[in-house]
Design a protein around this motif. Sequence first.
Motif, PDB file in Angstrom:
ATOM      1  N   ALA A  14      26.168  55.590   8.954  1.00 14.52           N
ATOM      2  CA  ALA A  14      25.801  54.852   7.751  1.00 14.52           C
ATOM      3  C   ALA A  14      24.450  55.372   7.301  1.00 14.52           C
ATOM      4  CB  ALA A  14      25.744  53.353   8.032  1.00 14.52           C
ATOM      5  N   ILE A  15      24.180  55.250   6.015  1.00 18.45           N
ATOM      6  CA  ILE A  15      22.882  55.661   5.470  1.00 18.45           C
ATOM      7  C   ILE A  15      22.308  54.487   4.687  1.00 18.45           C
ATOM      8  CG2 ILE A  15      21.624  57.266   3.994  1.00 18.45           C
ATOM      9  CD1 ILE A  15      23.891  59.276   4.397  1.00 18.45           C
ATOM     10  N   GLY A  16      21.095  54.081   5.060  1.00 23.86           N
ATOM     11  CA  GLY A  16      20.393  53.042   4.333  1.00 23.86           C
ATOM     12  C   GLY A  16      19.363  53.666   3.416  1.00 23.86           C
ATOM     13  N   ALA A  17      19.289  53.179   2.193  1.00 24.19           N
ATOM     14  CA  ALA A  17      18.365  53.741   1.215  1.00 24.19           C
ATOM     15  C   ALA A  17      17.725  52.636   0.393  1.00 24.19           C
ATOM     16  CB  ALA A  17      19.096  54.714   0.290  1.00 24.19           C
ATOM     17  N   ALA A  18      16.442  52.788   0.115  1.00 23.23           N
ATOM     18  CA  ALA A  18      15.745  51.852  -0.761  1.00 23.23           C
ATOM     19  C   ALA A  18      15.933  52.282  -2.209  1.00 23.23           C
ATOM     20  CB  ALA A  18      14.255  51.806  -0.420  1.00 23.23           C
TER      21      ALA A  18
END
Length: 368
Positions: A243-247
């Motif tokens: 998974a990739i978390g991004a602001a």
Amino acid sequence: MLRPVVSPITPRRQHADACPGVLQVHAAADGGLARVRIPGGWLTGAQLAAVASAGNGLEITSRGNLQVRGLAPGAETAFAAVLSEAGLLPSTTHERVRNIVASPLTGRDGHGVLDARPLVAELDRALCADPVLADLPGRFLFALDDGRGDVAGLGADVAIHGTAVLLAGRDSGLRVQPADAVPVLLAAAHAFLAERGDEWRLSELDSGPGRVARRLGGSIGAPVSVSGRPPIGVIDQVDGRVAIGAAVPLGRLTPEQISVLSGQSWVCVTPWRGVVLADLPDADLVESLVAAGFAVEPGSPWAGVTACAGRPGCARSLADVRADALAFHSGRPAPSLPVHWAGCERACGRPTGAHELKLATEDGYESR
């Protein structure tokens, strides 16, 4: 098994709830503003694109919902039809009360003590099936924290934190297994309506959460202190995928960002005004996310900086707070405390917990 007993109630009609939804649109300075509830934050990329197609701006709220700006007058009916076709409007009577936040990575990264995903779906179905609960205020918030302590600290009216039942952020003394979690959450919502006068939130009750706890067979205890951080960066899933978390800087999605997200199988809009993309085969998408303006580095300032709509979208605002916040924080390290920029004393969208408030005044900004 815990079986809460709640006295039958006749809901009392309060003064009008102006909280925007899909069918009740707020008239902002830049056009109609609609809010689409996304229980748990998860939707497909195609669904996100459908929401974005309606207006002239798409924002992520502090409850992991989507907010559409710039709707034309009278566009609500057509907008509702688009959302219904996309599977995002299961109930017209309950659409403003489907406020459910959940741990974004629950069931995927191996943390937490339960998988909250099936509970989100169960709670949403049961909430929409209960005619009485359509009278909940549009600000009433449910939280399903899998035990990692991320969304339990977001000021929900009623929350499950692992096995603990929290009421307005305080321990109720009640403990539940996943099979009993949804009935208890709904019982707590009924108890709030039974105690409610003109209050919008459980914490505003004159009796506090204590009487609600007693209706459920518990007793109110100490506040629960948790400090969840927004998921940022590449995160390994237990199934071998990532998974990739991004602001999202200030929570407002650009057309380029929407284009990247619309091609993804699963997107989670998070209460920290960011996104999580899940079930990816690898981390190759990072390059495209960065090119579109997402922040994927944990040290990015945009993981802790928020702002209200400001000018020109809000007639109350004394400044274009978004432009000022972007100019101030770009290139700087992440602040030690979350920072919220506000155009007026209402400070819409300010975070819960300790933070710095940058408040616009006639003479500039005042720090609080």
